[in-house]
Design a protein around this motif. Structure first.
Motif, PDB file in Angstrom:
ATOM      1  N   SER A  29       0.813  -1.213   0.000  1.00 39.87           N
ATOM      2  CA  SER A  29       0.000   0.000   0.000  1.00 39.87           C
ATOM      3  C   SER A  29       0.850   1.268   0.000  1.00 39.87           C
ATOM      4  CB  SER A  29      -0.945   0.002   1.201  1.00 39.87           C
ATOM      5  OG  SER A  29      -0.212  -0.059   2.409  1.00 39.87           O
ATOM      6  N   SER A  30       2.026   1.219   0.598  1.00 37.74           N
ATOM      7  CA  SER A  30       2.912   2.387   0.577  1.00 37.74           C
ATOM      8  C   SER A  30       3.426   2.660  -0.830  1.00 37.74           C
ATOM      9  CB  SER A  30       4.096   2.188   1.523  1.00 37.74           C
ATOM     10  OG  SER A  30       3.648   2.080   2.848  1.00 37.74           O
ATOM     11  N   GLY A  31       3.770   1.604  -1.542  1.00 34.62           N
ATOM     12  CA  GLY A  31       4.224   1.749  -2.920  1.00 34.62           C
ATOM     13  C   GLY A  31       3.121   2.264  -3.816  1.00 34.62           C
ATOM     14  N   LEU A  32       1.937   1.702  -3.636  1.00 38.65           N
ATOM     15  CA  LEU A  32       0.783   2.174  -4.404  1.00 38.65           C
ATOM     16  C   LEU A  32       0.491   3.630  -4.063  1.00 38.65           C
ATOM     17  CD1 LEU A  32      -1.497   1.502  -6.378  1.00 38.65           C
ATOM     18  CD2 LEU A  32      -2.825   0.700  -4.415  1.00 38.65           C
ATOM     19  N   GLY A  33       0.598   3.976  -2.781  1.00 44.38           N
ATOM     20  CA  GLY A  33       0.385   5.353  -2.360  1.00 44.38           C
ATOM     21  C   GLY A  33       1.380   6.320  -2.974  1.00 44.38           C
ATOM     22  N   ALA A  34       2.629   5.879  -3.129  1.00 47.84           N
ATOM     23  CA  ALA A  34       3.648   6.733  -3.757  1.00 47.84           C
ATOM     24  C   ALA A  34       3.303   6.996  -5.221  1.00 47.84           C
ATOM     25  CB  ALA A  34       5.023   6.086  -3.644  1.00 47.84           C
ATOM     26  N   ILE A  35       2.799   5.986  -5.903  1.00 52.52           N
ATOM     27  CA  ILE A  35       2.425   6.156  -7.313  1.00 52.52           C
ATOM     28  C   ILE A  35       1.209   7.062  -7.427  1.00 52.52           C
ATOM     29  CG2 ILE A  35       1.558   4.962  -9.362  1.00 52.52           C
ATOM     30  CD1 ILE A  35       3.321   2.570  -8.519  1.00 52.52           C
ATOM     31  N   VAL A  36       0.198   6.811  -6.611  1.00 54.53           N
ATOM     32  CA  VAL A  36      -1.002   7.650  -6.639  1.00 54.53           C
ATOM     33  C   VAL A  36      -0.645   9.086  -6.230  1.00 54.53           C
ATOM     34  CG1 VAL A  36      -3.271   8.040  -5.588  1.00 54.53           C
ATOM     35  CG2 VAL A  36      -2.596   5.731  -6.277  1.00 54.53           C
ATOM     36  N   GLY A  37       0.209   9.221  -5.225  1.00 58.45           N
ATOM     37  CA  GLY A  37       0.618  10.536  -4.768  1.00 58.45           C
ATOM     38  C   GLY A  37       1.355  11.332  -5.829  1.00 58.45           C
ATOM     39  N   ALA A  38       2.065  10.633  -6.699  1.00 56.77           N
ATOM     40  CA  ALA A  38       2.790  11.317  -7.771  1.00 56.77           C
ATOM     41  C   ALA A  38       1.844  12.068  -8.696  1.00 56.77           C
ATOM     42  CB  ALA A  38       3.620  10.316  -8.567  1.00 56.77           C
ATOM     43  N   THR A  39       0.633  11.573  -8.855  1.00 58.61           N
ATOM     44  CA  THR A  39      -0.325  12.250  -9.732  1.00 58.61           C
ATOM     45  C   THR A  39      -0.805  13.564  -9.135  1.00 58.61           C
ATOM     46  OG1 THR A  39      -2.267  11.138  -8.812  1.00 58.61           O
ATOM     47  CG2 THR A  39      -1.159  10.061 -10.656  1.00 58.61           C
ATOM     48  N   ARG A  40      -0.763  13.677  -7.823  1.00 61.83           N
ATOM     49  CA  ARG A  40      -1.283  14.878  -7.157  1.00 61.83           C
ATOM     50  C   ARG A  40      -0.454  16.117  -7.436  1.00 61.83           C
ATOM     51  NH1 ARG A  40      -2.606  11.758  -1.706  1.00 61.83           N
ATOM     52  NH2 ARG A  40      -4.551  10.833  -2.386  1.00 61.83           N
ATOM     53  N   VAL A  41       0.818  15.946  -7.744  1.00 60.45           N
ATOM     54  CA  VAL A  41       1.668  17.115  -7.994  1.00 60.45           C
ATOM     55  C   VAL A  41       1.656  17.539  -9.458  1.00 60.45           C
ATOM     56  CG1 VAL A  41       3.198  16.568  -6.065  1.00 60.45           C
ATOM     57  CG2 VAL A  41       3.777  15.759  -8.361  1.00 60.45           C
ATOM     58  N   LYS A  42       1.078  16.743 -10.307  1.00 66.07           N
ATOM     59  CA  LYS A  42       1.085  17.039 -11.737  1.00 66.07           C
ATOM     60  C   LYS A  42      -0.011  18.040 -12.097  1.00 66.07           C
ATOM     61  CE  LYS A  42       4.391  14.163 -12.439  1.00 66.07           C
ATOM     62  NZ  LYS A  42       5.715  14.611 -12.783  1.00 66.07           N
ATOM     63  N   LEU A  43       0.301  18.943 -13.024  1.00 66.43           N
ATOM     64  CA  LEU A  43      -0.682  19.921 -13.488  1.00 66.43           C
ATOM     65  C   LEU A  43      -1.853  19.234 -14.171  1.00 66.43           C
ATOM     66  CD1 LEU A  43       1.675  22.703 -14.850  1.00 66.43           C
ATOM     67  CD2 LEU A  43       0.437  22.656 -12.676  1.00 66.43           C
ATOM     68  N   ASP A  44      -1.570  18.164 -14.900  1.00 67.28           N
ATOM     69  CA  ASP A  44      -2.600  17.375 -15.574  1.00 67.28           C
ATOM     70  C   ASP A  44      -2.451  15.939 -15.084  1.00 67.28           C
ATOM     71  OD1 ASP A  44      -4.331  16.005 -17.196  1.00 67.28           O
ATOM     72  OD2 ASP A  44      -3.462  16.690 -19.076  1.00 67.28           O
ATOM     73  N   PRO A  45      -3.143  15.560 -14.002  1.00 67.64           N
ATOM     74  CA  PRO A  45      -2.951  14.231 -13.425  1.00 67.64           C
ATOM     75  C   PRO A  45      -3.186  13.075 -14.400  1.00 67.64           C
ATOM     76  CG  PRO A  45      -4.220  15.612 -11.945  1.00 67.64           C
ATOM     77  CD  PRO A  45      -4.069  16.369 -13.241  1.00 67.64           C
ATOM     78  N   ALA A  46      -4.132  13.235 -15.318  1.00 71.05           N
ATOM     79  CA  ALA A  46      -4.409  12.160 -16.266  1.00 71.05           C
ATOM     80  C   ALA A  46      -3.249  11.942 -17.217  1.00 71.05           C
ATOM     81  CB  ALA A  46      -5.677  12.468 -17.052  1.00 71.05           C
ATOM     82  N   ARG A  47      -2.469  12.972 -17.449  1.00 70.56           N
ATOM     83  CA  ARG A  47      -1.343  12.878 -18.372  1.00 70.56           C
ATOM     84  C   ARG A  47      -0.022  12.782 -17.626  1.00 70.56           C
ATOM     85  NH1 ARG A  47       1.541  17.581 -20.601  1.00 70.56           N
ATOM     86  NH2 ARG A  47       3.060  16.693 -21.994  1.00 70.56           N
ATOM     87  N   GLY A  48       0.004  13.281 -16.415  1.00 67.22           N
ATOM     88  CA  GLY A  48       1.253  13.425 -15.679  1.00 67.22           C
ATOM     89  C   GLY A  48       1.969  12.128 -15.360  1.00 67.22           C
ATOM     90  N   VAL A  49       1.215  11.101 -14.987  1.00 65.14           N
ATOM     91  CA  VAL A  49       1.807   9.805 -14.663  1.00 65.14           C
ATOM     92  C   VAL A  49       1.094   8.736 -15.484  1.00 65.14           C
ATOM     93  CG1 VAL A  49       2.286   8.112 -12.857  1.00 65.14           C
ATOM     94  CG2 VAL A  49       2.379  10.550 -12.321  1.00 65.14           C
ATOM     95  N   VAL A  50       1.857   8.059 -16.313  1.00 64.57           N
ATOM     96  CA  VAL A  50       1.342   6.992 -17.163  1.00 64.57           C
ATOM     97  C   VAL A  50       2.059   5.712 -16.756  1.00 64.57           C
ATOM     98  CG1 VAL A  50       1.098   6.196 -19.547  1.00 64.57           C
ATOM     99  CG2 VAL A  50       0.966   8.646 -19.041  1.00 64.57           C
ATOM    100  N   LEU A  51       1.337   4.606 -16.685  1.00 62.02           N
ATOM    101  CA  LEU A  51       1.929   3.335 -16.272  1.00 62.02           C
ATOM    102  C   LEU A  51       2.138   2.421 -17.473  1.00 62.02           C
ATOM    103  CD1 LEU A  51      -0.209   2.616 -13.080  1.00 62.02           C
ATOM    104  CD2 LEU A  51       1.915   3.935 -13.294  1.00 62.02           C
TER     105      LEU A  51
END
Length: 111
Positions: free
Chosen positions: A53-75
């Motif tokens: 859950s911590s690892g998943l939280g780090a990935i999800v948290g990365a989207t929060r800092v992006k100006l465009d979350p849908a584009r900011g982090v792609v898996l």
């Protein structure tokens, strides 16, 4: 955790290898491209052998800092173990997920 970062047309590709858990999640949070609000990041998770859950939280948290979350982090390249965690938690709905990094780069470049 081994973290390798490359770039393709200005898009950061961050490949993770090993365990993404409470001990290694801070490493992911400290990567400049992950914390840069204007940088698109592709996370290649093919060689992640365990995620909690911590690892998943780090990935999800990365989207929060992006100006465009849908584009900011792609898996990309989720193996079966990692994909199952995303499916169980419904976190896959938060991301665009691709089977390979080239498709992820193509997607990110057109957004």
């Amino acid at each position: 955790m081994i973290i390798t970062e490359t770039s393709n047309d200005g898009i950061a590709i961050v490949a993770l290898e090993g365990t993404l858990d409470a001990l290694s999640a801070p490493e992911l949070r400290n990567i400049r491209s992950v914390t840069d609000p204007e940088k698109t990041v592709i996370l290649d998770l093919e060689k992640v052998d365990f995620i909690d859950s911590s690892g998943l939280g780090a990935i999800v948290g990365a989207t929060r800092v992006k100006l465009d979350p849908a584009r900011g982090v792609v898996l990309a390249c989720l193996n079966d173990r990692v994909r199952k965690v995303f499916e169980i938690t419904n976190a896959q709905k938060l991301f665009h997920i691709f089977d390979d990094t080239s498709a992820a780069v193509d997607f990110a470049a057109t957004r």
